[in-house]
Motif scaffolding. Structure first.
Motif, PDB file in Angstrom:
ATOM      1  N   ILE A 181       2.561   7.964  -4.994  1.00 33.53           N
ATOM      2  CA  ILE A 181       2.175   9.051  -5.591  1.00 33.53           C
ATOM      3  C   ILE A 181       1.982   9.769  -4.305  1.00 33.53           C
ATOM      4  O   ILE A 181       0.810   9.787  -3.545  1.00 33.53           O
ATOM      5  N   SER A 182       2.858  11.016  -3.782  1.00 33.05           N
ATOM      6  CA  SER A 182       2.509  12.427  -2.694  1.00 33.05           C
ATOM      7  C   SER A 182       0.763  12.837  -2.900  1.00 33.05           C
ATOM      8  O   SER A 182       0.852  13.371  -4.542  1.00 33.05           O
ATOM      9  N   PRO A 183      -0.321  13.236  -3.223  1.00 37.03           N
ATOM     10  CA  PRO A 183      -0.516  13.341  -1.217  1.00 37.03           C
ATOM     11  C   PRO A 183      -1.172  11.810  -0.926  1.00 37.03           C
ATOM     12  O   PRO A 183      -1.991  12.066   0.379  1.00 37.03           O
ATOM     13  N   PHE A 184      -1.369  10.829  -1.887  1.00 36.18           N
ATOM     14  CA  PHE A 184      -2.614  10.259  -2.247  1.00 36.18           C
ATOM     15  C   PHE A 184      -1.926   8.719  -0.931  1.00 36.18           C
ATOM     16  O   PHE A 184      -1.711   7.604  -1.605  1.00 36.18           O
ATOM     17  N   SER A 185      -1.364   8.846   0.370  1.00 36.03           N
ATOM     18  CA  SER A 185      -1.176   7.516   0.731  1.00 36.03           C
ATOM     19  C   SER A 185      -0.737   7.747   1.838  1.00 36.03           C
ATOM     20  O   SER A 185       0.174   9.244   2.723  1.00 36.03           O
ATOM     21  N   ILE A 186      -1.903   7.813   3.122  1.00 34.73           N
ATOM     22  CA  ILE A 186      -1.649   7.647   4.579  1.00 34.73           C
ATOM     23  C   ILE A 186      -1.225   6.490   5.075  1.00 34.73           C
ATOM     24  O   ILE A 186      -2.097   6.235   4.682  1.00 34.73           O
ATOM     25  N   ARG A 187      -0.334   6.675   6.211  1.00 41.25           N
ATOM     26  CA  ARG A 187      -0.030   5.563   7.045  1.00 41.25           C
ATOM     27  C   ARG A 187      -0.231   5.542   8.105  1.00 41.25           C
ATOM     28  O   ARG A 187      -0.342   6.924   8.273  1.00 41.25           O
ATOM     29  N   THR A 190      -3.403   0.802  10.013  1.00 41.50           N
ATOM     30  CA  THR A 190      -3.208   0.432   8.567  1.00 41.50           C
ATOM     31  C   THR A 190      -3.621   1.643   7.872  1.00 41.50           C
ATOM     32  O   THR A 190      -2.320   2.337   8.509  1.00 41.50           O
ATOM     33  N   GLY A 191      -4.179   1.718   6.614  1.00 41.31           N
ATOM     34  CA  GLY A 191      -3.725   2.998   5.842  1.00 41.31           C
ATOM     35  C   GLY A 191      -3.740   2.903   3.801  1.00 41.31           C
ATOM     36  O   GLY A 191      -4.308   1.938   3.815  1.00 41.31           O
ATOM     37  N   VAL A 192      -3.375   3.477   3.632  1.00 43.47           N
ATOM     38  CA  VAL A 192      -3.699   3.342   1.692  1.00 43.47           C
ATOM     39  C   VAL A 192      -2.635   4.068   1.528  1.00 43.47           C
ATOM     40  O   VAL A 192      -2.071   5.123   1.830  1.00 43.47           O
ATOM     41  N   SER A 193      -1.946   3.361   0.693  1.00 43.51           N
ATOM     42  CA  SER A 193      -0.551   3.834  -0.530  1.00 43.51           C
ATOM     43  C   SER A 193      -1.172   3.788  -1.878  1.00 43.51           C
ATOM     44  O   SER A 193      -1.798   2.957  -2.043  1.00 43.51           O
ATOM     45  N   LEU A 194      -0.953   4.462  -2.815  1.00 38.16           N
ATOM     46  CA  LEU A 194      -1.182   4.658  -4.321  1.00 38.16           C
ATOM     47  C   LEU A 194       0.496   5.159  -5.206  1.00 38.16           C
ATOM     48  O   LEU A 194       0.650   5.795  -4.754  1.00 38.16           O
ATOM     49  N   TYR A 195       0.618   3.515  -4.911  1.00 37.56           N
ATOM     50  CA  TYR A 195       2.166   3.331  -6.021  1.00 37.56           C
ATOM     51  C   TYR A 195       2.357   3.911  -7.457  1.00 37.56           C
ATOM     52  O   TYR A 195       1.512   3.329  -7.865  1.00 37.56           O
ATOM     53  N   ARG A 196       3.392   4.558  -7.618  1.00 37.88           N
ATOM     54  CA  ARG A 196       3.411   4.262  -8.691  1.00 37.88           C
ATOM     55  C   ARG A 196       5.111   3.361  -8.953  1.00 37.88           C
ATOM     56  O   ARG A 196       5.872   3.202  -9.100  1.00 37.88           O
ATOM     57  N   MET A 197       4.143   1.965  -9.602  1.00 43.70           N
ATOM     58  CA  MET A 197       5.393   0.837  -9.710  1.00 43.70           C
ATOM     59  C   MET A 197       5.623   0.954 -10.500  1.00 43.70           C
ATOM     60  O   MET A 197       5.409   0.601 -11.884  1.00 43.70           O
ATOM     61  N   THR A 250      -0.525   1.617  -8.863  1.00 45.15           N
ATOM     62  CA  THR A 250      -1.737   0.321  -7.643  1.00 45.15           C
ATOM     63  C   THR A 250      -1.422   0.743  -6.596  1.00 45.15           C
ATOM     64  O   THR A 250      -0.620   1.629  -5.551  1.00 45.15           O
ATOM     65  N   ILE A 251      -2.578   0.338  -5.998  1.00 43.32           N
ATOM     66  CA  ILE A 251      -3.097   0.680  -4.638  1.00 43.32           C
ATOM     67  C   ILE A 251      -3.213  -0.377  -3.694  1.00 43.32           C
ATOM     68  O   ILE A 251      -3.027  -1.716  -4.039  1.00 43.32           O
ATOM     69  N   TYR A 273      -4.295   7.428  19.153  1.00 46.70           N
ATOM     70  CA  TYR A 273      -4.888   7.066  17.255  1.00 46.70           C
ATOM     71  C   TYR A 273      -2.914   7.897  16.892  1.00 46.70           C
ATOM     72  O   TYR A 273      -2.359   8.459  17.511  1.00 46.70           O
ATOM     73  N   LYS A 274      -2.838   7.456  15.414  1.00 46.20           N
ATOM     74  CA  LYS A 274      -1.676   7.642  14.604  1.00 46.20           C
ATOM     75  C   LYS A 274      -1.814   7.938  13.625  1.00 46.20           C
ATOM     76  O   LYS A 274      -2.283   7.085  13.010  1.00 46.20           O
ATOM     77  N   LYS A 275      -1.104   8.817  12.572  1.00 44.10           N
ATOM     78  CA  LYS A 275      -1.604   8.870  11.482  1.00 44.10           C
ATOM     79  C   LYS A 275      -0.178   9.743  10.553  1.00 44.10           C
ATOM     80  O   LYS A 275       0.363  10.613  10.938  1.00 44.10           O
ATOM     81  N   ARG A 276       0.103   9.252   9.682  1.00 43.04           N
ATOM     82  CA  ARG A 276       1.264   9.189   8.961  1.00 43.04           C
ATOM     83  C   ARG A 276       0.529   9.184   7.082  1.00 43.04           C
ATOM     84  O   ARG A 276       0.495   8.615   6.782  1.00 43.04           O
ATOM     85  N   ARG A 277       1.635  10.888   6.788  1.00 47.65           N
ATOM     86  CA  ARG A 277       0.982  11.398   5.314  1.00 47.65           C
ATOM     87  C   ARG A 277       2.426  10.689   5.238  1.00 47.65           C
ATOM     88  O   ARG A 277       3.841  11.273   5.285  1.00 47.65           O
ATOM     89  N   ARG A 278       2.168   9.665   3.641  1.00 52.15           N
ATOM     90  CA  ARG A 278       3.521   9.854   2.743  1.00 52.15           C
ATOM     91  C   ARG A 278       3.637  10.369   1.203  1.00 52.15           C
ATOM     92  O   ARG A 278       2.647  10.352   1.112  1.00 52.15           O
TER      93      ARG A 278
END
Length: 237
Positions: A41-47, A61-68, A90-91, A232-237
């Motif tokens: 679920i965008s923008p609640f995903s940063i990897r 690392t990072g965190v994603s909120l998936y709509r499974m 799902t977190i 450092y790297k940051k990627r938003r999904r």
């Protein structure tokens, strides 16, 4: 011990977000084993948040909120090729070691590590559940009424990422990871079954049931470098 170390590493790496020098946008997808196609679920995903240990190794690392859309449940008396839970939220939090192989305008990463996940707003897919139980118990009709205990889950993953730069500060990334994880999901309740002798009510208890988070995660995205080093790297999904 391993679970505590994984969460500690994740929190430590997340603290580096404010220092991120590379930013990106990507589209990600998850294809679970015996499940339905799912997306974060965008923008609640940063990897891709991390720090380089040297020129060839990094921690991310990072965190994603998936709509499974649907996941399967394993370690039941029966098997199903269709998902038995979902949809849910799902977190997902990975912690991984990355081997970075860098060339002229291209980078190839080999990744591996563990992850934590927790599904909430769980729903049992009674259509698929009733069908699987009907075949297993050899009944004409099954109507189940189940309760569950939802638990956090852990797993491990491995994958690769290819990044090639189309401009000095703009790159395209292609990433693929294979995930193997599970969380305890004990089920109990009753079902009413119809056979040639009429209707019967059966009490069931599946204490070993587990949600199966096994599948393929892949993404495609753009990476923008602000220059001045790439610690450092940051990627938003």
């Amino acid at each position: 011990m391993i679970k505590t170390a994984l969460l500690t590493l994740t929190l430590a790496l997340l603290s580096g977000m404010a220092k991120a020098q590379d930013f990106g946008l990507s589209f990600s997808y998850f294809i679970p084993k015996n499940g339905y196609f799912s997306t974060p679920i965008s923008p609640f995903s940063i990897r891709g948040i991390g720090v380089n240990l040297n020129n060839f190794l990094a921690l991310e690392t990072g965190v994603s909120l998936y709509r499974m859309s649907g996941l399967n449940v394993k370690d039941l008396p029966f098997e199903s090729k269709a998902p038995l839970v979902g949809p849910n939220f799902t977190i997902f939090i990975p912690a991984e070691l990355v081997i970075e192989l860098k060339g002229n305008g291209v980078q190839f990463d080999i990744k591996g590590g563990g992850f934590f996940f927790y599904g909430f707003d769980q729903k049992i897919n009674y259509g698929n559940m009733d069908r699987a139980m009907r075949e297993f118990y050899q009944l004409e009709i099954v109507n189940a009424d189940l309760t569950y205990s939802n638990k956090p889950g852990f797993g491990y993953h491995a994958g690769v990422e290819l990044t090639f730069y189309i401009m000095p500060q703009v790159g395209i990334s292609l990433e693929c990871n294979y995930l193997i994880g599970q969380s305890s999901f004990p089920l109990e309740g009753t079902f009413k079954g119809v056979n040639g002798n009429g209707v019967e009510t059966v009490t069931i208890n599946y204490p070993d049931a587990k949600i199966d988070l096994t599948g393929l995660e892949f993404s495609i995205g753009l990476l923008f470098s602000s220059g001045g080093g790439q610690n450092y790297k940051k990627r938003r999904r």
